[in-house]
Write a protein that holds these residues in place. Structure first.
Motif, PDB file in Angstrom:
ATOM      1  N   ILE A 222       4.996  -3.498 -16.461  1.00 31.44           N
ATOM      2  CA  ILE A 222       5.686  -2.345 -15.845  1.00 31.44           C
ATOM      3  C   ILE A 222       7.107  -2.829 -15.592  1.00 31.44           C
ATOM      4  O   ILE A 222       7.319  -3.760 -14.797  1.00 31.44           O
ATOM      5  CB  ILE A 222       4.949  -1.828 -14.579  1.00 31.44           C
TER       6      ILE A 222
ATOM      7  N   LYS B 148      -7.517  -5.981  -8.355  1.00 27.71           N
ATOM      8  CA  LYS B 148      -6.210  -6.600  -8.614  1.00 27.71           C
ATOM      9  C   LYS B 148      -5.651  -7.145  -7.311  1.00 27.71           C
ATOM     10  O   LYS B 148      -5.755  -6.498  -6.267  1.00 27.71           O
ATOM     11  CB  LYS B 148      -5.251  -5.571  -9.226  1.00 27.71           C
TER      12      LYS B 148
ATOM     13  N   ASP C  64      -6.918  -1.801  -6.405  1.00 24.36           N
ATOM     14  CA  ASP C  64      -6.042  -2.798  -5.772  1.00 24.36           C
ATOM     15  C   ASP C  64      -6.628  -3.299  -4.462  1.00 24.36           C
ATOM     16  O   ASP C  64      -7.085  -2.496  -3.633  1.00 24.36           O
ATOM     17  CB  ASP C  64      -4.686  -2.146  -5.437  1.00 24.36           C
TER      18      ASP C  64
ATOM     19  N   HIS D 190      -1.370 -10.213 -10.613  1.00 29.19           N
ATOM     20  CA  HIS D 190      -0.154  -9.379 -10.568  1.00 29.19           C
ATOM     21  C   HIS D 190       0.998 -10.309 -10.189  1.00 29.19           C
ATOM     22  O   HIS D 190       1.009 -10.864  -9.083  1.00 29.19           O
ATOM     23  CB  HIS D 190      -0.356  -8.255  -9.526  1.00 29.19           C
TER      24      HIS D 190
ATOM     25  N   THR E 251      -1.495   4.861 -13.074  1.00 22.37           N
ATOM     26  CA  THR E 251      -2.146   4.879 -11.769  1.00 22.37           C
ATOM     27  C   THR E 251      -2.822   6.233 -11.587  1.00 22.37           C
ATOM     28  O   THR E 251      -2.397   7.249 -12.155  1.00 22.37           O
ATOM     29  CB  THR E 251      -1.143   4.656 -10.613  1.00 22.37           C
TER      30      THR E 251
ATOM     31  N   LEU F 221      -5.542   2.686 -12.918  1.00 21.63           N
ATOM     32  CA  LEU F 221      -5.306   1.735 -11.839  1.00 21.63           C
ATOM     33  C   LEU F 221      -5.179   2.504 -10.532  1.00 21.63           C
ATOM     34  O   LEU F 221      -4.241   3.299 -10.367  1.00 21.63           O
ATOM     35  CB  LEU F 221      -4.015   0.941 -12.107  1.00 21.63           C
TER      36      LEU F 221
ATOM     37  N   GLY G 117      -3.836   2.168  -7.592  1.00 19.72           N
ATOM     38  CA  GLY G 117      -2.864   1.227  -7.040  1.00 19.72           C
ATOM     39  C   GLY G 117      -2.612   1.500  -5.571  1.00 19.72           C
ATOM     40  O   GLY G 117      -2.716   2.648  -5.106  1.00 19.72           O
ATOM     41  N   ASP G 118      -2.209   0.435  -4.852  1.00 18.90           N
ATOM     42  CA  ASP G 118      -1.852   0.670  -3.449  1.00 18.90           C
ATOM     43  C   ASP G 118      -0.488   1.357  -3.351  1.00 18.90           C
ATOM     44  O   ASP G 118      -0.028   1.672  -2.249  1.00 18.90           O
ATOM     45  CB  ASP G 118      -1.919  -0.618  -2.616  1.00 18.90           C
ATOM     46  N   SER G 119       0.131   1.649  -4.515  1.00 18.27           N
ATOM     47  CA  SER G 119       1.316   2.531  -4.530  1.00 18.27           C
ATOM     48  C   SER G 119       0.972   3.883  -3.927  1.00 18.27           C
ATOM     49  O   SER G 119       1.861   4.651  -3.575  1.00 18.27           O
ATOM     50  CB  SER G 119       1.825   2.710  -5.967  1.00 18.27           C
TER      51      SER G 119
HETATM   52  O1  KIV Z   1       0.101  -0.202  -6.879  1.00 17.16           O
HETATM   53  C1  KIV Z   1       0.470   0.015  -8.043  1.00 17.16           C
HETATM   54  O2  KIV Z   1       0.644   1.164  -8.465  1.00 17.16           O
HETATM   55  C2  KIV Z   1       0.703  -1.118  -8.917  1.00 17.16           C
HETATM   56  C3  KIV Z   1       1.481  -0.866 -10.178  1.00 17.16           C
HETATM   57  C4  KIV Z   1       2.911  -0.651  -9.851  1.00 17.16           C
HETATM   58  C5  KIV Z   1       1.300  -1.940 -11.168  1.00 17.16           C
HETATM   59  O3  KIV Z   1       0.336  -2.209  -8.607  1.00 17.16           O
END
Ligand code: KIV
Length: 266
Positions: A205, A117, A88, A139, A27, A46, A48-50
């Motif tokens: 993951i 995603k 994301d 996902h 990410t 990525l 990511g929305d993380s």
């Molecule tokens: O948002 C994110 O970082 C993710 C990963 C955990 C795959 O979707």
């Protein structure tokens, strides 16, 4: 004179799967880390929305907005040269296929994403997006946007019925036109079977070593932050002195099939 490096395309990633070359993904949320990961050779960044948890400090990914995602995707895409960029679609940005297309267009036109995603078996959205020329990554497994339905972050697909549902959903996503799939927190044996069954690359993951590639949350593998690192992640800073070296160590470990080990799998 600066040499121009061509960004990877989805065709390059599909070809890596065909040749048995593992795909590396991390990410990224900003330009500085984007440049570091890109230089280390990471194949996919990525956004990511993380970021809702590791950048914004929320306890879930739910508060992240499409504008947040566009902002961070733009920061990342500005600084990369080679890596493929996925953005994301955040919580509630794809309640319908039309809404999904409107928000995916923002990630691509304003953010510079090459693919979007989305979580879950949203066949309606996936086929509509693909019909509009928007590449989609599915996902499955643990879906962080559904945390309030799930109750806790736990391994998915442990019993036969759940495993069969994930496997059927994965195939349905591919049939709907998804060209990449993330599998999060599922037993290694299930991820192995799905990766072999699908022609599209499967990025794991917490899904074992037999996926076509691996992704980790950057801050977890750099050991940044106060939250407990998930069991499937690894602190790659432990044997090195710089962030650059930790990223290279991750990249090499994944390419050589040395990460994840059983200790980081279910
Ligand atoms: O948002 C994110 O970082 C993710 C990963 C955990 C795959 O979707």
């Amino acid at each position: 004179m600066q040499t121009l490096i061509k960004p990877l395309s989805i065709n390059d990633l599909t070809e890596m799967k065909r040749c048995g070359e593992k795909i590396t993904c991390l990410t990224a949320y900003d330009a500085s880390f984007s440049a570091v990961l890109d230089k280390a050779g990471i194949d996919i960044l990525l956004v990511g929305d993380s970021l809702g948890m590791v950048v914004q400090g929320h306890s879930t990914t739910l508060p992240v907005s499409i504008n947040d995602m566009v902002y961070h995707t733009r920061c990342v895409s500005h600084a990369r040269q080679r890596a493929f960029i996925i953005g994301d679609l955040p919580f509630m940005s794809y309640p319908s296929p039309k809404a999904a297309a409107k928000n995916a267009a923002k990630l691509m036109q304003l953010g510079g994403a090459q693919m979007v995603k989305l979580e879950g078996s949203r066949i309606d959205c996936v086929s509509f997006l693909v019909g509009q020329g928007i590449p989609v990554c599915g996902h499955l497994g643990l879906l962080p946007q559904s945390i309030n339905q799930l109750g806790r972050y736990a391994v998915q697909g442990k019993n036969q019925a759940d495993a069969e549902k994930i496997s059927a959903d994965a195939y349905a996503l591919q049939q709907a036109g998804a060209t990449l799939l993330v599998l999060e927190c599922v037993p290694a044996a299930l991820a192995k079977q799905i990766s072999a069954q699908l022609s599209i690359p499967v990025i794991g993951i917490g899904a074992g070593v037999d996926c076509d590639g691996q992704v980790l949350v950057l801050y977890d593998m750099l050991n940044i932050g106060t939250a407990k690192r998930p069991r499937f992640s690894k602190n790659f800073m432990v044997d090195v002195n710089t962030i650059e070296d930790a990223v290279v160590a991750y990249h090499q470990a994944v390419k050589r099939g040395q990460f994840p080990t059983p200790e980081h799998s279910f």
